[in-house]
Write an enzyme that holds these catalytic residues in place. Structure first.
Site, PDB file in Angstrom:
ATOM      1  N   CYS A  72      38.865 111.103  31.181  1.00  7.32           N
ATOM      2  CA  CYS A  72      38.833 111.550  29.767  1.00  7.32           C
ATOM      3  C   CYS A  72      40.573 112.297  29.705  1.00  7.32           C
ATOM      4  O   CYS A  72      41.060 112.774  30.572  1.00  7.32           O
ATOM      5  CB  CYS A  72      37.961 112.795  29.539  1.00  7.32           C
ATOM      6  SG  CYS A  72      36.374 111.849  29.724  1.00  7.32           S
ATOM      7  N   ARG A 118      43.211 107.078  28.724  1.00  8.64           N
ATOM      8  CA  ARG A 118      42.180 107.752  29.619  1.00  8.64           C
ATOM      9  C   ARG A 118      40.840 107.638  29.011  1.00  8.64           C
ATOM     10  O   ARG A 118      39.986 107.814  29.761  1.00  8.64           O
ATOM     11  CB  ARG A 118      42.778 109.054  29.785  1.00  8.64           C
ATOM     12  CG  ARG A 118      44.034 109.327  30.655  1.00  8.64           C
ATOM     13  CD  ARG A 118      44.423 110.652  31.070  1.00  8.64           C
ATOM     14  NE  ARG A 118      43.321 111.171  31.937  1.00  8.64           N
ATOM     15  CZ  ARG A 118      43.622 111.156  33.179  1.00  8.64           C
ATOM     16  NH1 ARG A 118      44.520 110.395  33.620  1.00  8.64           N
ATOM     17  NH2 ARG A 118      42.529 111.694  34.032  1.00  8.64           N
ATOM     18  N   TRP A 158      36.065 109.286  27.733  1.00  2.00           N
ATOM     19  CA  TRP A 158      35.631 107.949  28.253  1.00  2.00           C
ATOM     20  C   TRP A 158      34.075 108.491  28.881  1.00  2.00           C
ATOM     21  O   TRP A 158      33.832 109.307  29.652  1.00  2.00           O
ATOM     22  CB  TRP A 158      36.411 107.566  29.369  1.00  2.00           C
ATOM     23  CG  TRP A 158      35.843 106.198  30.037  1.00  2.00           C
ATOM     24  CD1 TRP A 158      36.401 105.058  29.502  1.00  2.00           C
ATOM     25  CD2 TRP A 158      35.137 106.159  30.997  1.00  2.00           C
ATOM     26  NE1 TRP A 158      35.617 104.046  30.308  1.00  2.00           N
ATOM     27  CE2 TRP A 158      34.998 104.710  31.470  1.00  2.00           C
ATOM     28  CE3 TRP A 158      34.945 106.962  32.369  1.00  2.00           C
ATOM     29  CZ2 TRP A 158      34.268 103.950  32.665  1.00  2.00           C
ATOM     30  CZ3 TRP A 158      34.220 106.080  33.242  1.00  2.00           C
ATOM     31  CH2 TRP A 158      33.981 104.864  33.601  1.00  2.00           C
ATOM     32  N   ASN A 209      36.701 116.712  32.079  1.00  3.65           N
ATOM     33  CA  ASN A 209      36.723 115.586  32.697  1.00  3.65           C
ATOM     34  C   ASN A 209      36.082 115.593  34.023  1.00  3.65           C
ATOM     35  O   ASN A 209      36.529 116.247  34.843  1.00  3.65           O
ATOM     36  CB  ASN A 209      38.206 114.958  32.623  1.00  3.65           C
ATOM     37  CG  ASN A 209      38.510 113.700  33.555  1.00  3.65           C
ATOM     38  OD1 ASN A 209      37.649 112.963  33.500  1.00  3.65           O
ATOM     39  ND2 ASN A 209      39.437 113.556  33.950  1.00  3.65           N
ATOM     40  N   GLY A 210      35.099 114.714  34.022  1.00  8.62           N
ATOM     41  CA  GLY A 210      34.388 114.595  35.582  1.00  8.62           C
ATOM     42  C   GLY A 210      32.964 114.371  35.484  1.00  8.62           C
ATOM     43  O   GLY A 210      32.487 113.975  34.269  1.00  8.62           O
ATOM     44  N   GLU A 245      44.514  88.964  41.324  1.00  9.30           N
ATOM     45  CA  GLU A 245      45.061  89.823  40.428  1.00  9.30           C
ATOM     46  C   GLU A 245      45.177  89.151  39.201  1.00  9.30           C
ATOM     47  O   GLU A 245      44.930  89.811  37.974  1.00  9.30           O
ATOM     48  CB  GLU A 245      46.448  90.362  40.769  1.00  9.30           C
ATOM     49  CG  GLU A 245      46.900  91.244  40.037  1.00  9.30           C
ATOM     50  CD  GLU A 245      46.544  92.660  39.640  1.00  9.30           C
ATOM     51  OE1 GLU A 245      46.907  93.110  38.547  1.00  9.30           O
ATOM     52  OE2 GLU A 245      45.425  92.895  40.015  1.00  9.30           O
ATOM     53  N   LYS A 296      43.521  90.549  35.607  1.00  7.68           N
ATOM     54  CA  LYS A 296      44.168  90.857  34.192  1.00  7.68           C
ATOM     55  C   LYS A 296      43.617  90.272  33.196  1.00  7.68           C
ATOM     56  O   LYS A 296      43.542  90.656  32.075  1.00  7.68           O
ATOM     57  CB  LYS A 296      45.848  90.417  34.470  1.00  7.68           C
ATOM     58  CG  LYS A 296      46.440  91.075  35.389  1.00  7.68           C
ATOM     59  CD  LYS A 296      46.878  92.582  34.919  1.00  7.68           C
ATOM     60  CE  LYS A 296      46.083  93.731  35.134  1.00  7.68           C
ATOM     61  NZ  LYS A 296      45.920  94.102  36.361  1.00  7.68           N
ATOM     62  N   GLU A 314      40.163  91.782  32.337  1.00  7.25           N
ATOM     63  CA  GLU A 314      40.305  93.282  32.024  1.00  7.25           C
ATOM     64  C   GLU A 314      40.667  93.242  30.295  1.00  7.25           C
ATOM     65  O   GLU A 314      39.912  93.936  29.633  1.00  7.25           O
ATOM     66  CB  GLU A 314      41.578  93.552  32.583  1.00  7.25           C
ATOM     67  CG  GLU A 314      41.061  94.485  33.899  1.00  7.25           C
ATOM     68  CD  GLU A 314      42.306  95.093  34.365  1.00  7.25           C
ATOM     69  OE1 GLU A 314      41.997  96.231  35.126  1.00  7.25           O
ATOM     70  OE2 GLU A 314      43.363  94.398  34.542  1.00  7.25           O
ATOM     71  N   HIS A 366      33.278  75.072  49.285  1.00  9.07           N
ATOM     72  CA  HIS A 366      32.122  75.874  49.852  1.00  9.07           C
ATOM     73  C   HIS A 366      31.379  76.567  48.560  1.00  9.07           C
ATOM     74  O   HIS A 366      30.727  77.700  48.654  1.00  9.07           O
ATOM     75  CB  HIS A 366      32.532  76.907  50.867  1.00  9.07           C
ATOM     76  CG  HIS A 366      33.040  76.288  51.996  1.00  9.07           C
ATOM     77  ND1 HIS A 366      32.309  75.899  53.152  1.00  9.07           N
ATOM     78  CD2 HIS A 366      34.377  76.378  52.400  1.00  9.07           C
ATOM     79  CE1 HIS A 366      33.113  75.312  53.876  1.00  9.07           C
ATOM     80  NE2 HIS A 366      34.319  75.679  53.658  1.00  9.07           N
ATOM     81  N   LYS A 401      42.365 104.444  32.487  1.00  6.58           N
ATOM     82  CA  LYS A 401      43.502 104.135  33.132  1.00  6.58           C
ATOM     83  C   LYS A 401      43.124 104.574  34.617  1.00  6.58           C
ATOM     84  O   LYS A 401      43.621 104.103  35.581  1.00  6.58           O
ATOM     85  CB  LYS A 401      44.572 104.919  32.560  1.00  6.58           C
ATOM     86  CG  LYS A 401      45.889 104.794  33.325  1.00  6.58           C
ATOM     87  CD  LYS A 401      46.510 103.339  33.252  1.00  6.58           C
ATOM     88  CE  LYS A 401      47.639 103.034  34.133  1.00  6.58           C
ATOM     89  NZ  LYS A 401      47.855 101.511  34.200  1.00  6.58           N
TER      90      LYS A 401
END
Length: 618
Positions: A2, A27, A75, A101-102, A484, A488, A491, A507, A613
């Site tokens: 947050c 955030r 968040w 935040n937490g 990666e 991207k 996301e 496989h 973030k």
């Protein structure tokens, strides 16, 4: 995760806090709120679900003004993203307000205790209990004493900021886990969960350590430890230019940060290499050359994009330093009781230096006598303070939730680390080191040439943005880049995408291939490297397997390659580079492809749903 902003000083507080929250919206953006102490001495609050613009609309409808205040963008962890659950939260009296935040792990137990004492709760959040605890413990004492006693009751992680109408002209901040930064301006003082919120007002900051508390008043800032003992230390100076946190003419922060990668690589190399001798100079650290020589193994830890960088780093370290290297997700590392001792080198990678899982992994390593070298983008962050040494990536502030330029900085720092280990251990011939160093200095220009092909990649995105699944393939050091690239895409566009080692196609993944599946293949080559050419030949074989099953192939190839062009449906060319350096080039078109597909789909590129973030809670 947050975003937190607090301000006490002569400026108009509401516009200032709202501006700070805008800079921190990456955030968290499930809800937002602001609380101010008015001229009358009363606390006034506005809150709204959804993005920050909803809070701004609320304030326009019911204007708000005050002399100092705190704000929050959320968040969601405990409780749905509703106005009721938005921060700030009050105590029973309405005089004490808190942003947080937490995660408070024992909040149900504390809530039951407080309810038995007569406290009434109105939200589903764990944060609300903090306001009630402060109320309980500050009845006959100061706000800071109430905060100190409250946090001693808490189990979990917190970055919290509180103020009270009963103890005016004061803002109190405390930290255990998630970051808190305190800014020292000209007769004004700020507190925030990240630097961009305060950078326009000051570059002089304190980073709170775990268990520390800050008290902000119009007279200044005082720091205390968990037992209320004063702490004396000078503020740190942040060198980021405030202009660098703005979009600078780009449509999105992510787009801007993709185009900043040449500068990131240049500045991460700056002052650390000698092109004449090929020698690497790491930043000053508490690990000697003798200790670097004595390490028997390397363990790299990271989360998400940082983990992918670490996977690429494994190939660099094992090849250049001839040391065994393992790569772990930080979230798994401490739960498997890793075998470590004083001869183990841990490389902890984090853009923010505040990621909860990364800090937990780093602390597990230190408890077992391993030495920790961090790769980080934020000066003074918790990870850098706890590590034996740090290689800063000098990427500048990265605002887009999906990491881009930080990844390039991490790859560059890992290659420097691998070169340094190879040199001090006597495993790397000087001529090899010098050649790689010269190639590294050419990378920024080569990235710029890829960025000039942005229109070509945008056209490719126009053809594929309606597809619902993608497969990304690579071999060796290029497999982490496939991972990666897939990350991207999923996301920011919400398209299902998976990365695989190309050799694993037989496989299982071959079953997915049909005429509707785009397969992005990293098929670059380094003709001067026999192992690279062997990998390339095998990758071309995989490419042909995909085409035999009617898959759509998008190949990332080295300029001048004709073999891949004969079979692939679409080709993205990148300049030639040695095997260990090529990932720095390969990732750029994959970032651009994901970006343009997401834009075409109308997605919120900078703030993808359900993500934040910096993941500062476990």
């Amino acid at each position: 995760m947050c975003g937190i902003v607090g301000y006490i000083g002569p400026k108009r507080v509401v516009p200032l806090i709202l501006d700070g929250l805008k800079r921190l919206e990456y955030r968290g953006y499930d809800s937002a709120g602001i609380a101010v102490v008015c001229d009358t001495g009363k606390v006034d609050i506005r809150r709204a679900p959804g993005k920050l613009r909803n809070l701004e609309d609320s304030i326009r409808s019911a204007p708000l003004d005050g002399v100092y205040g705190i704000g929050h963008t959320r968040w969601a962890t405990h409780g749905r993203p509703t106005e009721e659950n938005a921060h700030p939260h009050r105590d029973c009296t309405g005089d004490i307000v808190v942003v947080h935040n937490g995660i408070i792990e024992n909040y149900i137990e504390l809530k039951n205790q407080l309810m038995a004492e007569g406290h009434k709760f109105v939200t589903e959040t764990d944060t609300e209990i903090i306001a009630h605890l402060i109320e309980k413990f500050s009845k006959d004492s100061s706000l800071e004493e109430g905060v100190r006693k409250a946090v001693k009751s808490i189990t979990g992680a917190y970055a919290l900021v509180a103020m009270s109408a009963k103890d005016p002209n004061k803002i109190v901040a405390a930290r255990l886990g998630p970051p808190i930064v305190v800014g020292i301006g000209d007769h004004e003082f700020m507190v925030a969960s990240d630097i961009p919120a305060i950078l326009e007002h000051t570059r002089s900051v304190f980073f709170l350590g775990d268990g520390e508390m800050a008290v902000l008043t119009p007279q200044g800032v005082k720091l205390f430890d968990s037992e209320s003992h004063p702490i004396s230390r000078p503020p740190q100076q942040i060198m980021w230019d405030p202009i660098t946190v703005e979009k600078g003419g780009f449509k999105h922060f992510m787009q801007k940060e993709i185009f900043e990668q040449p500068r990131t690589v240049r500045e991460t190399l700056l002052g650390r290499i000698s092109q004449e001798t090929g020698k690497v100079f790491l930043d000053k650290m508490d690990i000697t050359e003798e200790e670097f020589r004595a390490f028997r193994d390397v363990k790299v830890v990271g989360c998400g994009t940082s983990w992918h960088a670490g996977l690429a780093g494994k190939f660099m370290i094992e090849r250049l330093a001839q040391m065994p290297a393992e790569v772990d997700y930080c979230s798994e590392f401490r739960y498997r009781d890793p075998i470590l001792d004083s001869h183990s080198l841990i490389i902890a990678i984090s853009q923010s230096g505040e990621t909860a899982d990364t800090l937990a992994a780093e602390r597990e390593a230190r408890q077992k006598d391993a030495r920790v070298l961090s790769i980080c983008n934020v000066v003074g962050s918790m990870l850098t303070r706890e590590s034996s040494g740090t290689i800063y990536t000098h990427a500048g502030p990265e605002i887009g939730v999906a990491s881009t330029k930080a990844f390039s900085g991490q790859l560059t720092a890992l290659l420097l680390t691998a070169l340094y280990l190879g040199q001090v251990r006597g495993k790397l011939p000087a001529v090899t080191s010098k050649n790689l160093m010269q190639e590294l200095t050419r990378v920024p220009h080569k990235i710029e040439t890829i960025l000039q092909r942005d229109a070509q990649i945008e056209d490719l995105a126009r053809q594929f943005f309606r597809h619902t699944d993608f497969l990304y393939l690579g071999r060796g050091i290029h497999y982490p880049i496939a991972l990666e690239g897939a990350l991207k895409l999923k996301e920011i566009s919400y398209i299902h995408a998976e990365g695989y080692p190309a050799g694993e196609m037989k496989h299982g993944p071959n079953a997915l291939i049909d005429e509707n599946l785009p397969v992005v293949m990293i098929a670059t080559r380094d003709e001067s490297d026999p192992s690279s050419m062997l990998r390339y030949e095998k990758t071309i074989s995989n490419l042909q397997e995909v085409k035999a099953r009617d898959g759509i192939v998008i190949a990332v190839v080295t300029e001048g390659d004709t073999l891949a062009k004969e079979t692939a449906d679409h080709v993205i060319e990148i300049p030639h580079a040695p095997e260990l350096i090529a990932p720095l080039l390969e990732i750029v078109p994959l970032q651009l492809l994901a970006y343009h597909i997401a834009v075409r789909r109308g997605c919120d590129v900078d703030q993808p749903r359900n993500l934040a973030k910096s993941v500062t809670v476990e």
